[in-house]
Design an enzyme around this catalytic site. Structure first.
Site, PDB file in Angstrom:
ATOM      1  N   LYS A 280     -80.546  10.605 -13.221  1.00  9.29           N
ATOM      2  CA  LYS A 280     -80.941   9.883 -12.110  1.00  9.29           C
ATOM      3  C   LYS A 280     -79.624   9.550 -11.164  1.00  9.29           C
ATOM      4  O   LYS A 280     -78.588   9.004 -11.619  1.00  9.29           O
ATOM      5  CB  LYS A 280     -81.611   8.655 -12.139  1.00  9.29           C
ATOM      6  CG  LYS A 280     -82.356   8.263 -11.046  1.00  9.29           C
ATOM      7  CD  LYS A 280     -83.523   7.506 -11.380  1.00  9.29           C
ATOM      8  CE  LYS A 280     -84.432   6.865 -10.143  1.00  9.29           C
ATOM      9  NZ  LYS A 280     -85.531   6.370 -10.430  1.00  9.29           N
ATOM     10  N   GLU A 378    -101.215   0.426 -13.688  1.00 10.96           N
ATOM     11  CA  GLU A 378    -101.829  -0.587 -12.818  1.00 10.96           C
ATOM     12  C   GLU A 378    -103.397  -0.925 -13.440  1.00 10.96           C
ATOM     13  O   GLU A 378    -103.621  -2.095 -13.575  1.00 10.96           O
ATOM     14  CB  GLU A 378    -102.099  -0.266 -11.430  1.00 10.96           C
ATOM     15  CG  GLU A 378    -100.913  -0.066 -10.573  1.00 10.96           C
ATOM     16  CD  GLU A 378    -100.084   1.246 -10.867  1.00 10.96           C
ATOM     17  OE1 GLU A 378    -100.600   2.077 -11.375  1.00 10.96           O
ATOM     18  OE2 GLU A 378     -98.964   1.496 -10.370  1.00 10.96           O
ATOM     19  N   ARG A 406    -105.460   1.416  -7.642  1.00  3.17           N
ATOM     20  CA  ARG A 406    -105.907   2.164  -8.728  1.00  3.17           C
ATOM     21  C   ARG A 406    -106.720   1.343  -9.917  1.00  3.17           C
ATOM     22  O   ARG A 406    -107.270   2.170 -10.793  1.00  3.17           O
ATOM     23  CB  ARG A 406    -104.553   2.247  -9.602  1.00  3.17           C
ATOM     24  CG  ARG A 406    -103.620   3.673  -9.107  1.00  3.17           C
ATOM     25  CD  ARG A 406    -104.264   4.746  -9.638  1.00  3.17           C
ATOM     26  NE  ARG A 406    -103.936   5.798  -8.782  1.00  3.17           N
ATOM     27  CZ  ARG A 406    -102.830   6.738  -9.000  1.00  3.17           C
ATOM     28  NH1 ARG A 406    -101.816   6.353  -9.870  1.00  3.17           N
ATOM     29  NH2 ARG A 406    -102.692   7.709  -8.159  1.00  3.17           N
TER      30      ARG A 406
HETATM   31  C1  LIG Z   1     -99.349   4.473  -8.595  1.00  2.00           C
HETATM   32  C2  LIG Z   1     -98.129   3.709  -8.336  1.00  2.00           C
HETATM   33  N1  LIG Z   1     -97.456   3.048  -8.967  1.00  2.00           N
HETATM   34  C3  LIG Z   1     -96.164   2.571  -8.655  1.00  2.00           C
HETATM   35  C4  LIG Z   1     -95.343   3.440  -7.912  1.00  2.00           C
HETATM   36  C5  LIG Z   1     -94.117   2.986  -7.343  1.00  2.00           C
HETATM   37  N2  LIG Z   1     -93.035   3.736  -7.791  1.00  2.00           N
HETATM   38  C6  LIG Z   1     -92.414   4.694  -7.098  1.00  2.00           C
HETATM   39  S1  LIG Z   1     -91.342   5.620  -7.984  1.00  2.00           S
HETATM   40  C7  LIG Z   1     -91.637   4.919  -9.337  1.00  2.00           C
HETATM   41  C8  LIG Z   1     -90.839   5.273 -10.532  1.00  2.00           C
HETATM   42  C9  LIG Z   1     -91.039   6.576 -10.785  1.00  2.00           C
HETATM   43  O1  LIG Z   1     -90.319   6.979 -11.926  1.00  2.00           O
HETATM   44  P1  LIG Z   1     -90.560   8.485 -12.295  1.00  2.00           P
HETATM   45  O2  LIG Z   1     -91.857   8.939 -12.582  1.00  2.00           O
HETATM   46  O3  LIG Z   1     -89.786   8.430 -13.863  1.00  2.00           O
HETATM   47  O4  LIG Z   1     -89.608   9.327 -11.450  1.00  2.00           O
HETATM   48  P2  LIG Z   1     -88.140   9.405 -11.084  1.00  2.00           P
HETATM   49  O5  LIG Z   1     -88.329   8.483  -9.704  1.00  2.00           O
HETATM   50  O6  LIG Z   1     -87.411   8.758 -11.941  1.00  2.00           O
HETATM   51  O7  LIG Z   1     -87.636  10.788 -10.649  1.00  2.00           O
HETATM   52  C10 LIG Z   1     -92.588   3.885  -9.262  1.00  2.00           C
HETATM   53  C11 LIG Z   1     -92.934   2.747 -10.281  1.00  2.00           C
HETATM   54  C12 LIG Z   1     -95.930   4.411  -7.076  1.00  2.00           C
HETATM   55  N3  LIG Z   1     -95.479   4.962  -6.307  1.00  2.00           N
HETATM   56  N4  LIG Z   1     -97.218   4.850  -7.660  1.00  2.00           N
END
Ligand SMILES: Cc1ncc(C[n+]2csc(CCOP(=O)(O)OP(=O)(O)O)c2C)c(N)n1
Length: 651
Positions: A280, A378, A406
């Protein structure tokens, strides 16, 4: 002319050599860093997925082949090479490019995305539709390691393993959520990546394989050995057992390796999970060092990684808020919860992968034993709270309003039906701004107020937020507390609020000709509107609703009989919102027909833009409100079409 300048669409990549593709990756990183350093926004995830996006478009034939991204903010490279580069400097700006995938923007985007964990289901649907139609296109779903833990993603994994369609799942594993990832799944993935025995054997093996002439018998033998090696060392065994063919882990920044592997897995039948390890923030030192800060950043200075002068000013304005000049709701929530936690050891905070955004990280630092990050889960967060509450704890679940959607059934089934004392803290209720329609908290009033046993409240300012949080934690049943991003949008804080009493609104200003009953963030604008109306010779009463449910029937009755005209104001969807609750109360109370104008968010998915721009767009800023109310007041009762016209400003 740079190489990137020559790429209008993915097919332009196909003629490039590996060296040239590597150059394109470099140019894309520069463009990402340059753009986000001026606009602010999501950065680190896209930096980590540059090679992955390029390799996918190099090997597959989108849009015929279906490349489907989870959430989409990690796929800015995809935007850049699918004809949107010229508008890239409008990213997340009002009327500019969306910060996520958006099917109105490009035929290469199949869904409007923003919520995590959805892609495996939608991709499975695409694969099944393809098979029904007898087509041969490829379906590829790209999902992050944290999102894979979402309930919806796990349900889809289960189903894909059962149906075994031809599809490729790319697990983009950067070992990060926004913050550190949570859970057994994340530990498991990490163990695969860091398994030293497997990795040593694998690397020796890879070195041997590249020395062998392509297509030779030895290579074929090698692949057989590799397979049995995998069997012995069982990387990805869990996925294999679920019905997938597991391939990986492979390095996600080595373009030739990515391309070679993708070409190979493209030929495989059945569902394949390709585990790609990425970093990242890759390629920008400061983002690599602090991926959490650069997940979504304010504008910054490229050489130092520090916020730009403007962003610093905004920051100090924000810390001035903490000094109560104009504190944000989130800061007040965070601060007050810690104070409550000091004296009540049963109070415990739950977040679903958003410790900083919800303000709960501070509680976690102060009380690590009473802070739970469940990861992107969630539904589980709310279910868990039900167990904790039944066991005698007082959980506070902090989740953004749109992500709380959710957990609707859990709120109904595990919380309301059980009458459990749980506080649901819905941050970012109302218009969130640049993240747009997937993230606006428009629907919570509607989906919460229909639930029996549920109390729904909304503070007008951060001081009232503190009082409401304390009050909520003293109740014996569930309380949902909804509050907007930022602090009050106009006027000066009124100071210490009057006592919170169940089902009681707060009359802030007397008036005789029209009553403005405002919810949460629209209370201060309503006070400003009342001043404007007074100047027009109209005496306006202002009521801070406080409670959506139970609603203050006494105040409504009194207004109906003594004032005779009502305007309700809320930063939530008008349909089934607070205004509807007032209308229902008027009916229930048998009040004589009272002209009632309901102001709130219109029946559309509101686009993205700054919060200020969107408040203007939805005509919720004070000047617009005054105009709307004056028009209505002067013309008399509005019918439904008239109401919509007033609301949306349509002529
Ligand atoms: C249902 C939901 N919960 C929380 C979020 C907030 N959120 C956005 S990105 C993220 C982390 C995502 O991590 P990952 O899937 O590993 O992707 P990366 O950004 O590391 O590529 C979160 C918690 C969201 N977008 N959707």
């Amino acid at each position: 002319m740079s190489l990137l300048d020559q790429i209008e669409q993915p097919s332009d990549l196909k003629s490039l050599s590996a060296l040239e593709l590597t150059e394109v990756a470099k140019e894309i990183r520069q463009e990402l860093i340059r753009t986000i350093s001026t606009l602010g926004g999501h950065l680190a995830s896209s930096l980590g997925a540059v090679e992955l996006c390029l390799a996918l478009h190099y090997v597959f034939e989108a849009p015929d082949d279906r490349l489907v991204w989870d959430m989409g903010y990690q796929a800015f490279t995809h935007k850049l090479i699918t004809g949107r580069r010229k508008q890239f400097n409008t990213l997340k700006q009002f009327r500019g490019l969306s910060g996520f995938n958006n099917k109105d923007e490009s035929p290469y985007d199949l869904f409007n995305t923003g919520h995590g964990g959805t892609v495996l289901s939608t991709a499975l649907g695409l694969a099944m539709a393809r098979d029904q139609a007898g087509e041969s296109r490829q379906v590829v779903a790209i999902i992050g390691d944290a999102s894979l833990g979402e309930g919806m993603a796990l349900e889809a994994l289960n189903h894909i393993g059962h149906l075994k369609p031809n599809m490729l799942v790319i697990l983009n594993d950067n070992k990060m959520s926004i913050a550190k990832p949570i859970g057994g799944l994340s530990r498991y993935l990490n163990r695969i990546i860091t398994n030293p025995t497997y990795n040593r054997l694998r690397s020796d093996f890879d070195q041997l394989m590249v020395k062998l002439p392509a297509g030779s018998k030895l290579v074929r033998l090698g692949h057989r050995v590799e397979n049995s090696l995998k069997g012995m060392l069982v990387p990805g065994q869990v996925f294999q057992d679920l019905g997938f063919r597991y391939v990986g882990p492979i390095q996600g920044h080595n373009l030739p390796e990515l391309i070679r592997t993708l070409k190979n897995v493209k030929r495989l039948k059945g569902p394949t999970l390709l585990h790609v390890v990425t970093l990242k923030g890759k390629g920008y030192k400061f983002a690599e060092q602090d991926p959490e800060r650069f997940h979504k950043t304010e504008p910054f200075d490229i050489p130092t990684g520090q916020p730009t002068a403007d962003a610093s000013k905004e920051r100090s304005r924000r810390s001035a808020r903490t000094a109560r000049v104009n504190e944000s709701f989130t800061d007040a929530f965070s601060d007050e919860l810690i104070k409550i936690g000091e004296s009540n050891e049963r109070v415990l905070a739950i977040t679903a992968a958003m410790p900083e955004g919800t303000g709960l990280a501070a509680f976690g630092r102060r009380f690590p034993d009473r802070f739970i990050d469940v990861g992107m889960a969630e539904q589980h967060a709310v279910g868990l709270a039900a167990g904790l509450a039944t066991g005698g704890m007082r959980p506070v679940v902090g989740i953004y309003s749109s992500f709380m959607q959710r957990a609707f059934d859990q709120i109904m089934h595990e919380v309301s039906l059980q009458k459990l004392p749980i506080v649901l803290a819905l941050d970012r209720a109302g218009l969130v701004g640049e993240d747009g329609p997937t993230h606006h908290g428009a629907f919570d009033v509607a989906y919460l107020r229909i639930l029996p046993e549920m109390t729904v409240i909304s503070p007008k300012d951060p001081d009232e937020m503190r009082a409401m949080l304390r009050w909520a934690l003293e109740q014996s049943g569930p309380v949902a507390l909804r509050y907007t991003r930022g602090g009050i949008t106009c006027g000066e804080p009124l100071g210490k609020p009057s006592r919170i009493v169940s089902g009681k609104a707060e009359v802030l200003k007397a008036g005789t000709q029209v009553a403005l009953i405002a919810l949460g963030s629209l209370v201060y604008p309503a006070l400003k509107v009342a001043e404007d109306l007074e100047r027009e010779g109209i005496s306006a009463m202002v009521v801070n609703a406080r409670f959506v449910k139970p609603i203050d029937e006494n105040v409504i009755k009194q207004i109906a009989s003594q004032v005779g005209r009502i305007v309700t104001l809320e930063e939530a969807q008008v349909a089934a919102g607070f205004g509807s609750a007032v209308s229902e109360a008027l009916d229930r109370l048998g009040c004589a027909p009272v002209p009632h104008l309901r102001i709130g968010l219109p029946d559309v998915f509101v686009e993205h833009g700054s919060r200020r721009e969107l408040l203007d767009l939805c005509r919720l800023a004070p000047d617009h409100l005054t105009q709307t109310i004056l028009q209505w007041y002067q013309r008399g009762p509005a019918n439904a079409a008239e109401e919509l016209r007033l609301l949306t400003g349509a002529s």
